[in-house]
Scaffold this active site. Structure first.
Site, PDB file in Angstrom:
ATOM      1  N   ASN A   9       0.765  -1.249  -0.056  1.00  0.00           N
ATOM      2  CA  ASN A   9       0.048   0.077   0.127  1.00  0.00           C
ATOM      3  C   ASN A   9       0.853   1.453   0.213  1.00  0.00           C
ATOM      4  OD1 ASN A   9      -1.801   2.029   0.662  1.00  0.00           O
ATOM      5  ND2 ASN A   9      -2.518   1.275   2.719  1.00  0.00           N
ATOM      6  N   TRP A  10       0.853   2.070  -1.047  1.00  0.00           N
ATOM      7  CA  TRP A  10       1.949   3.173  -1.371  1.00  0.00           C
ATOM      8  C   TRP A  10       1.347   4.474  -0.655  1.00  0.00           C
ATOM      9  CZ3 TRP A  10       3.478   2.761  -7.230  1.00  0.00           C
ATOM     10  CH2 TRP A  10       4.299   1.460  -7.530  1.00  0.00           C
ATOM     11  N   LYS A  11       0.114   4.235   0.009  1.00  0.00           N
ATOM     12  CA  LYS A  11      -0.524   5.502   0.702  1.00  0.00           C
ATOM     13  C   LYS A  11      -0.345   6.619  -0.170  1.00  0.00           C
ATOM     14  CE  LYS A  11      -0.165   2.880   4.886  1.00  0.00           C
ATOM     15  NZ  LYS A  11      -0.135   2.995   6.340  1.00  0.00           N
ATOM     16  N   HIS A  94      -9.536   0.763   5.507  1.00  0.00           N
ATOM     17  CA  HIS A  94      -8.404   1.225   6.242  1.00  0.00           C
ATOM     18  C   HIS A  94      -8.380   1.982   7.458  1.00  0.00           C
ATOM     19  CE1 HIS A  94      -4.124   2.166   6.832  1.00  0.00           C
ATOM     20  NE2 HIS A  94      -3.560   1.068   5.989  1.00  0.00           N
ATOM     21  N   GLU A  96      -6.648   4.181   8.569  1.00  0.00           N
ATOM     22  CA  GLU A  96      -6.433   5.916   8.112  1.00  0.00           C
ATOM     23  C   GLU A  96      -7.812   6.485   7.504  1.00  0.00           C
ATOM     24  OE1 GLU A  96      -2.808   5.105   5.755  1.00  0.00           O
ATOM     25  OE2 GLU A  96      -1.829   4.496   7.795  1.00  0.00           O
ATOM     26  N   GLU A 166      -4.980  -5.301  10.885  1.00  0.00           N
ATOM     27  CA  GLU A 166      -4.013  -4.236  11.338  1.00  0.00           C
ATOM     28  C   GLU A 166      -4.310  -3.450  12.411  1.00  0.00           C
ATOM     29  OE1 GLU A 166      -2.327  -2.868   6.996  1.00  0.00           O
ATOM     30  OE2 GLU A 166      -3.405  -1.491   7.612  1.00  0.00           O
ATOM     31  N   GLY A 172       2.918   1.904  10.940  1.00  0.00           N
ATOM     32  CA  GLY A 172       3.787   3.074  10.671  1.00  0.00           C
ATOM     33  C   GLY A 172       4.733   3.477  11.810  1.00  0.00           C
ATOM     34  N   SER A 212       3.845  -2.603  10.142  1.00  0.00           N
ATOM     35  CA  SER A 212       5.242  -2.457  10.223  1.00  0.00           C
ATOM     36  C   SER A 212       5.904  -3.689   9.896  1.00  0.00           C
ATOM     37  CB  SER A 212       5.966  -2.083  11.690  1.00  0.00           C
ATOM     38  OG  SER A 212       5.399  -0.709  12.021  1.00  0.00           O
ATOM     39  N   GLY A 234       5.043   1.261   4.586  1.00  0.00           N
ATOM     40  CA  GLY A 234       6.468   2.129   4.281  1.00  0.00           C
ATOM     41  C   GLY A 234       7.332   1.130   3.629  1.00  0.00           C
TER      42      GLY A 234
HETATM   43  O1  LIG Z   1      -1.679  -0.747   4.767  1.00  0.00           O
HETATM   44  C1  LIG Z   1      -0.697  -0.975   5.162  1.00  0.00           C
HETATM   45  C2  LIG Z   1      -0.527  -0.482   6.680  1.00  0.00           C
HETATM   46  O2  LIG Z   1      -1.099   0.589   7.114  1.00  0.00           O
HETATM   47  C3  LIG Z   1       0.700  -0.841   7.544  1.00  0.00           C
HETATM   48  O3  LIG Z   1       1.739   0.352   7.112  1.00  0.00           O
HETATM   49  P1  LIG Z   1       3.267   0.117   7.550  1.00  0.00           P
HETATM   50  O4  LIG Z   1       3.648  -0.969   7.074  1.00  0.00           O
HETATM   51  O5  LIG Z   1       3.683   1.449   7.190  1.00  0.00           O
HETATM   52  O6  LIG Z   1       3.113   0.071   9.015  1.00  0.00           O
END
Ligand SMILES: O=C[C@H](O)COP(=O)(O)O
Length: 248
Positions: A9-11, A94, A96, A166, A172, A212, A234
């Protein structure tokens, strides 16, 4: 046997140019992966990434969508638009989106139903906050999310969904849940799916861990009985790190 999925997930990272660079670096490094490889770029990079992954083993997901096919919803993207581009997955619910954009379970439920209608595979995210974990309500929180997010979806369709557990405190933050803690919650999710959709579908549904995930954590996570892959934030932004995860 459930086929593993590792999704990046590149967000809200990577301009279209940066996305092209990353996908070009990634293509070769993941070509022999033993799992399904998915990348989820921003909407503005989807078309280019989709073109570049043609004839490769990389699938593409979106990070969100509206539940309507079209209409006066300024700034939104519909499932029909994603489908026409060639998108296969869509991340929904998600944390977020839930936290910063106030998406509730009702809305997420509508989005999941719509994604399934349009043959997009939802990656439904569920998970607890640190406060909820510390006050011992992790399982209750997840049970409610699953019941509400999957409300009214026929059992056969639930099998097509991918769930990502998650824990919000692990996203993160660098604090990965221990592999056995993650597995315990994922086992619980599977049990709940069995209650909602039946034994067979509970055994079949793929459930990922996210929070993470790194190259150094993935082996132990994938060795657990119920973890079928990872949703990586990330660490999916670096070709070397993400390919090391994918080739775990
Ligand atoms: O979608 C992915 C998750 O929110 C995990 O993010 P992260 O690997 O940066 O902790």
């Amino acid at each position: 046997m459930r086929k593993a999925i590792i999704a990046g997930n590149w967000k809200m990272h990577n301009t279209p140019k940066e996305s092209v660079k990353l996908i070009m670096e990634l293509k070769d490094k993941v070509k022999d992966a033993n799992c399904e490889v998915v990348v989820c770029p921003t909407f503005t990079s989807l078309a280019q990434v989709l073109t570049l992954v043609e004839n490769t083993n990389i699938k593409v997901g979106a990070q969100n969508m509206h539940y309507e096919e079209s209409g006066a919803y300024t700034g939104e993207i519909s499932p029909v638009m994603l489908k026409e581009l060639g998108v296969k997955y869509v991340i929904l619910g998600h944390s977020e989106r839930r936290q910063y954009f106030h998406e509730g379970d009702d809305l997420i439920n509508k989005k999941i139903k719509s994604a399934l209608t349009h043959e997009l595979i939802p990656i439904l995210c569920v998970g607890e906050t640190l406060e909820e974990r510390e006050s011992g309500v992790t399982f209750e929180k997840i049970k409610t999310q699953l019941e509400e997010d999957l409300h009214g979806i026929e059992a056969g369709k639930i099998a097509d969904i991918v769930i990502a557990y998650e824990p919000i405190w692990a996203i993160g933050t660098g604090k990965t849940a221990t592999a056995s803690d993650a597995n315990e919650v994922i086992k619980y999710i599977r049990e709940q799916i069995k209650k909602i959709a039946g034994e067979e579908i509970g055994d079949k549904i793929r459930i990922l861990y996210g929070g993470s995930v790194k190259a150094s954590t993935i082996k132990e996570q994938m060795a657990q009985s119920d973890i079928d892959g990872a949703l990586v934030g990330g660490a999916s932004l670096k070709a070397d790190e993400f390919s090391a995860i994918v080739n775990f």
